[in-house]
Design a protein around this motif. Structure first.
Motif, PDB file in Angstrom:
ATOM      1  N   VAL A 266      95.050  46.079  61.985  1.00 26.97           N
ATOM      2  CA  VAL A 266      94.073  45.417  62.849  1.00 26.97           C
ATOM      3  C   VAL A 266      94.568  44.034  63.276  1.00 26.97           C
ATOM      4  CG1 VAL A 266      91.722  44.522  63.025  1.00 26.97           C
ATOM      5  CG2 VAL A 266      92.134  46.746  61.951  1.00 26.97           C
ATOM      6  N   PRO A 267      94.875  43.123  62.337  1.00 26.28           N
ATOM      7  CA  PRO A 267      95.405  41.830  62.779  1.00 26.28           C
ATOM      8  C   PRO A 267      96.774  41.951  63.448  1.00 26.28           C
ATOM      9  CG  PRO A 267      95.420  41.975  60.387  1.00 26.28           C
ATOM     10  CD  PRO A 267      94.635  43.138  60.879  1.00 26.28           C
ATOM     11  N   VAL A 268      97.569  42.926  63.038  1.00 27.10           N
ATOM     12  CA  VAL A 268      98.873  43.120  63.676  1.00 27.10           C
ATOM     13  C   VAL A 268      98.696  43.484  65.150  1.00 27.10           C
ATOM     14  CG1 VAL A 268     100.906  44.619  63.762  1.00 27.10           C
ATOM     15  CG2 VAL A 268     100.144  43.687  61.573  1.00 27.10           C
ATOM     16  N   LEU A 269      97.755  44.382  65.444  1.00 30.75           N
ATOM     17  CA  LEU A 269      97.499  44.751  66.833  1.00 30.75           C
ATOM     18  C   LEU A 269      97.000  43.560  67.649  1.00 30.75           C
ATOM     19  CD1 LEU A 269      95.870  48.274  66.435  1.00 30.75           C
ATOM     20  CD2 LEU A 269      98.107  47.755  67.409  1.00 30.75           C
ATOM     21  N   VAL A 270      96.182  42.712  67.028  1.00 27.03           N
ATOM     22  CA  VAL A 270      95.719  41.506  67.720  1.00 27.03           C
ATOM     23  C   VAL A 270      96.919  40.620  68.071  1.00 27.03           C
ATOM     24  CG1 VAL A 270      94.401  39.375  67.460  1.00 27.03           C
ATOM     25  CG2 VAL A 270      93.413  41.543  66.701  1.00 27.03           C
ATOM     26  N   ALA A 271      97.840  40.460  67.134  1.00 27.98           N
ATOM     27  CA  ALA A 271      99.033  39.651  67.389  1.00 27.98           C
ATOM     28  C   ALA A 271      99.881  40.262  68.504  1.00 27.98           C
ATOM     29  CB  ALA A 271      99.863  39.512  66.116  1.00 27.98           C
ATOM     30  N   LEU A 272     100.010  41.584  68.492  1.00 33.36           N
ATOM     31  CA  LEU A 272     100.771  42.237  69.557  1.00 33.36           C
ATOM     32  C   LEU A 272     100.095  42.044  70.907  1.00 33.36           C
ATOM     33  CD1 LEU A 272     101.826  45.623  67.889  1.00 33.36           C
ATOM     34  CD2 LEU A 272     103.110  43.493  68.031  1.00 33.36           C
ATOM     35  N   GLY A 273      98.756  42.066  70.903  1.00 34.31           N
ATOM     36  CA  GLY A 273      98.029  41.865  72.153  1.00 34.31           C
ATOM     37  C   GLY A 273      98.203  40.474  72.707  1.00 34.31           C
ATOM     38  N   THR A 274      98.015  39.447  71.874  1.00 38.73           N
ATOM     39  CA  THR A 274      98.190  38.076  72.364  1.00 38.73           C
ATOM     40  C   THR A 274      99.645  37.808  72.718  1.00 38.73           C
ATOM     41  OG1 THR A 274      98.417  37.258  70.081  1.00 38.73           O
ATOM     42  CG2 THR A 274      96.224  37.184  71.073  1.00 38.73           C
TER      43      THR A 274
END
Length: 452
Positions: free
Chosen positions: A189-197
């Motif tokens: 979940v936080p990894v996907l957020v980092a990939l998105g930003t």
């Protein structure tokens, strides 16, 4: 309920920190790759042109590679020793204090023509940024931030959050779970957020167009709307040939690495001159520019697929393999993924040009998937990368790509299982396994501790 609230607060904090880490890591990775590409242009185009040369003279090619080798030799003497060796697999951890050495060694390798990819220094750069943000969470959750930073950074060159997310997920599945850290599903979940930003930095948002980065492409491939039976048979040949070349490169590099340990600077210098000599020999015999043999190959995929001379493609694939082995074994710093992708692309293009009924899109997708799989040991990541690189040809390239990913992964699994003294479940003992067991850094009371 209190435990649930604690986990929810921890996840919310991780998500917030990951958003910042992703953006910062992407900006830092973009700056580094831009620096490397700018230096490449100056060294290999601007300066030779200022001398009145249409192409780099032979003495220039050898000289630039020699200077790059000496830069790497200097970097490995600094704290951090230039980062982990590319034959030791992917590393998702780096101490910030070691980044100068890591980035200098990578710059001396990438910009000066060694056959390694940019993924290793970008992983280290992103991981170092994640480490700096990890002080507010425990050792287990800190692994997630380090992974998030590393993923956002390498996403700059992979070009797709989907490929990056699958690579990180497969890495998490290989890794032991920390007692106080989230499992793979929740960690993503936080990894996907980092990939998105991080991807926002690349593609932009609103009126801001984002930061331009070079895009991975295999060029214009002929349409491939449905699977041809011939491509399955020829695809097996392509996958086996690609696997054989990449395995030859990595195993030869391991033997050379043992020799290079005795005199690292001499090994780097000799290998640099040899790589330059190979590029010059290919230019003299085929007319192909030296940059097709040199560098990681990510910028030359379109050149390869546009070539129809079977002999030229075979020569390029074989010589690139030798240069790849020399670069890895001598100790140039970078990643092992993109040269393997290039070799698979060249083999696939040669198969399409020389075998009856073989389509270029199908064979290139199969070769790319096999090359990535045999070097990573991550079949889903290899498959997705190959399909996305060849998607313009049509959805039917997925089936040959699956064939390549399966052949490459099976070959790697068998070869790793036969290696004496190698535990393929331990990411800290991966010499020669080239990324199959990549994992985030272990939980530790010191989140800045390196992984290797």
């Amino acid at each position: 309920m209190s435990a649930d609230r604690t986990q929810a607060r921890q996840l919310a904090l991780l998500v917030a920190l990951a958003a910042v880490v992703g953006a910062v890591a992407a900006v830092a990775a973009t700056a580094f790759t831009s620096l490397v590409h700018g230096a490449e242009n100056v060294l290999w185009t601007t300066l030779p042109a200022s001398l009145g040369a249409d192409e780099p003279p032979w003495w220039w090619v050898l000289g630039v590679l020699l200077v790059g080798a000496l830069l790497v030799a200097l970097a490995v003497r600094l704290p951090g020793r230039g980062g982990h060796h590319p034959l030791d697999g992917l590393s998702f951890g780096a101490a910030p204090r070691d980044l100068l050495s890591i980035l200098l060694a990578a710059f001396g390798s990438l910009a000066f023509g060694a056959v390694v990819g940019p993924e290793a220094p970008l992983l280290a750069l992103g991981a170092g940024i994640g480490v700096l943000a990890a002080g507010r969470v425990g050792p287990g959750p800190s692994r997630v931030l380090v992974l998030a930073g590393a993923g956002a950074a390498i996403g700059v060159v992979l070009g797709s959050p989907l490929v990056t997310a699958l690579l990180l997920l497969e890495a998490l599945l290989h890794a032991p779970r920390a007692d106080d850290g989230p499992g793979p599903a929740r960690a993503m979940v936080p990894v996907l957020v980092a990939l998105g930003t991080g991807d926002l930095v690349r593609v932009g948002v609103g009126d801001w167009p984002g930061v331009h980065t070079s895009t991975l492409t295999t060029g214009d491939l002929a349409a491939y709307p449905t699977v041809h039976v011939a491509d399955l048979g020829w695809g097996l040949v392509t996958a086996l040939a690609t696997t054989a070349l990449v395995v030859l490169a990595t195993r030869s590099a391991e033997s050379l690495r043992d020799v290079a340990r005795r005199a690292p600077t001499v090994a780097l210098a000799v290998a640099g001159l040899a790589i330059g000599g190979l590029a010059l020999a290919v230019r003299a015999t085929t007319g192909v520019d030296v940059d097709v043999v040199l560098f990681s190959g990510q910028q030359s995929l379109g050149t390869v697929t546009a070539t129809t001379a079977v002999g030229t493609l075979v020569v390029v694939a074989v010589v690139k393999t030798v240069a790849y082995a020399l670069s890895l074994g001598a100790g140039f710093r970078g990643g092992a993924i993109f040269p393997a992708v290039f070799v698979g692309c060249a083999v696939g293009a040669a198969a399409a040009a020389g075998l009856p009924g073989a389509a270029v899109g199908a064979q290139v997708a199969c070769g790319i998937a096999a090359g990535a799989a045999v070097v990573l040991g991550m079949p889903v990541t290899a498959l997705t990368l190959a399909v996305l690189l060849c998607t313009d040809a049509g959805p039917a390239v997925t089936v040959p790509a699956i064939l390549g990913a399966v052949v490459g992964t099976v070959a790697k699994t068998v070869l790793d299982a036969r290696r004496d003294g190698v535990d393929t479940t331990d990411a800290t003992n991966t010499r020669g396994t080239t990324g199959a067991t990549a994992s985030p850094p272990p939980a530790t009371s010191d989140p800045s501790a390196p992984t290797a």
